[in-house]
Design an enzyme around this catalytic site. Structure first.
Site, short mmCIF file in Angstrom:
data_model
loop_
_atom_site.label_atom_id
_atom_site.label_comp_id
_atom_site.label_asym_id
_atom_site.label_seq_id
_atom_site.Cartn_x
_atom_site.Cartn_y
_atom_site.Cartn_z
N ARG A 186 0.84 -1.20 0.00
CA ARG A 186 0.00 0.00 0.00
C ARG A 186 0.87 1.24 0.00
NH1 ARG A 186 -5.27 -1.36 2.68
NH2 ARG A 186 -5.11 -3.47 3.51
N TYR A 216 -6.96 -3.13 -11.64
CA TYR A 216 -6.48 -3.99 -12.71
C TYR A 216 -6.30 -5.41 -12.17
CZ TYR A 216 -5.59 0.34 -15.22
OH TYR A 216 -5.74 1.55 -15.86
#
Length: 446
Positions: A186, A216
């Site tokens: 992250r 994606y």
């Protein structure tokens, strides 16, 4: 609400702990909140709160979210865009934060700081930099030893996260956390880092008037990327299956994006994504080896005056987007149960809360595992709609649930089951016991 002489100690001041502190304070209880960290800073990127928790937060301010929501902490997204590994858009879902099935997307630390500031504003006793050494209970009280001082209350609420110290003490269970061989990365950083990079500027296409959120899906890889605060921040998250490089189970550890950049070389759309990931400033990337926690058998201590909530009771994998939401639901339901049972019967309150919540969160835990399999298999062309990533994007039974109304309606039925040892049938889960309902299989690829 009427003033109560009930005292509550809350250990852990993440989303669940702060929500519990505020919900209990609103009902007149004396609250002592303890947190081992020195401040509210929480690593991570974006957190989504759907209608099931947003309705709780709105009630704190007479139905308004104005005390928590503004351009600095939210993502002004008009659509959630889903792409395959080739970079072809497969689904574009219109996004409206006022839709309870969708809700708001927040900067994690920004929202947590707002909750903390609100709690302080209304006069809650919150203490940071405090280490809880021991937990204890008697027939009439419970408490902790914190920084070597004994604190006493009517009950203790432990919201101390996935790697809870309280869990084993309170429940007697120390479940083995299963390594699912997925590493999550992250990051969130200032958009100026990509503003002058031609191949990365695409992520700022809607700044400064709105944000984007694109995901994606490739085999064993999922990348979510976008902006926050109308393009003032860039955020991305990545899940990679098959990696075993991260040994730590801590919430987040400092990392470099090298493993992601390497993986993206084998993804057709990877070059576009790598242009943004490569601009991540030093110290702004964190990773975590994901662990799956099986449902606990119980959340309440033998004496009935201590309970675990949030990730300490039911950790979720991130795919279902319900970790924060369910922790906030826990907080609201527990506060109401304490209100209805009263100081005279705190153990009943905690046990009823467990009855009302256990099956619901266990089913969502299971769903987060199934969603992860769908996302990382990237089976866009499967004839079975339930195996496509889009299958887990709409869960009305989860997102539209009103736990406040449900608790007031169901408390006495659940209390009767607790008192008389009867079986309780939950009414806040689908009748067929399945996480994914027909409405979550209706999204069509484009």
């Amino acid at each position: 609400m009427t003033k109560s002489d009930l005292t509550v100690i809350i250990v852990g001041l993440g989303f669940g702990g702060l929500a519990a502190a505020i919900e209990c304070h609103r009902r007149g209880y004396r609250v002592i909140g303890l947190e081992k960290k020195p401040d509210t800073n929480q690593l991570g990127d974006i957190i989504g709160l759907s209608g099931n928790s947003i309705s709780i937060l709105a009630a704190w301010n007479d139905g308004s979210l104005g005390h928590l929501v503004d351009d600095d902490v939210t993502c002004e997204v008009t659509a959630l865009e889903l792409f395959d590994s080739q970079g072809d858009q497969k689904l574009a879902m219109p996004y409206n934060s006022n839709n309870p099935i969708q809700g708001y997307l927040f900067r994690r630390t920004g929202l947590l700081t707002r909750l903390y500031n609100y709690a302080i504003h209304i006069g809650i006793d919150l203490r940071f930099g405090v280490t809880v050494d021991q937990y204890w209970e008697t027939d009439g009280s419970a408490g902790v030893y914190a920084n070597n001082a004994k604190l006493t209350a009517d009950c203790v609420i432990a919201a101390d996260g996935l790697h809870s110290k309280a869990r084993g003490i309170i429940t007697g269970e120390t479940p083995e956390l299963r390594d699912i061989r997925v590493v999550a990365y992250r990051s969130i950083f200032d958009a100026s880092e990509v503003a002058n990079v031609p191949e990365a500027k695409w992520v700022l296409e809607k700044a400064p008037t709105a944000d984007i959120f694109q995901t994606y899906y490739a085999e064993d890889t999922m990348v979510a990327m976008g902006t926050a605060a109308k393009g003032r921040y860039v955020h991305w998250g990545c899940a990679i299956r098959g990696s075993s490089e991260v040994k730590s189970e801590a919430w987040m550890q400092p990392a470099t994006p090298d493993a992601i950049l390497k993986r993206l070389k084998s993804v057709p759309a990877g070059r576009k994504l790598a242009a943004v990931v490569a601009r991540t400033p030093p110290g702004k990337c964190f990773h975590q080896s994901l662990r799956a926690m099986p449902p606990l058998r119980k959340w309440v201590s033998a004496g009935g005056r201590m309970i675990v909530i949030g990730d300490a009771a039911h950790s979720f994998l991130p795919y279902a987007g319900q970790g924060g939401n369910q922790a906030i639901e826990d907080a609201a339901v527990l506060a109401i149960c304490l209100e209805l049972a009263g100081k005279k019967d705190v153990p009943l309150a905690l046990r009823v809360m467990e009855k009302l919540r256990h099956r619901r969160v266990s089913l969502i835990q299971e769903g987060s595992m199934k969603a992860g399999d769908s996302f990382l298999n990237a089976a866009w062309d499967s004839e079975d709609e339930s195996k496509r990533p889009s299958a887990f994007t709409h869960q009305a039974w989860v997102y539209t649930h009103n736990c406040v109304k449900h608790t007031y309606e169901e408390f006495h039925t659940a209390a009767d089951a607790v008192i008389n040892g009867r079986e309780y049938t939950p009414t806040n889960v689908p009748a067929n016991g399945e996480f994914c309902q027909d409405d979550c299989k209706s999204s069509k690829s484009i």
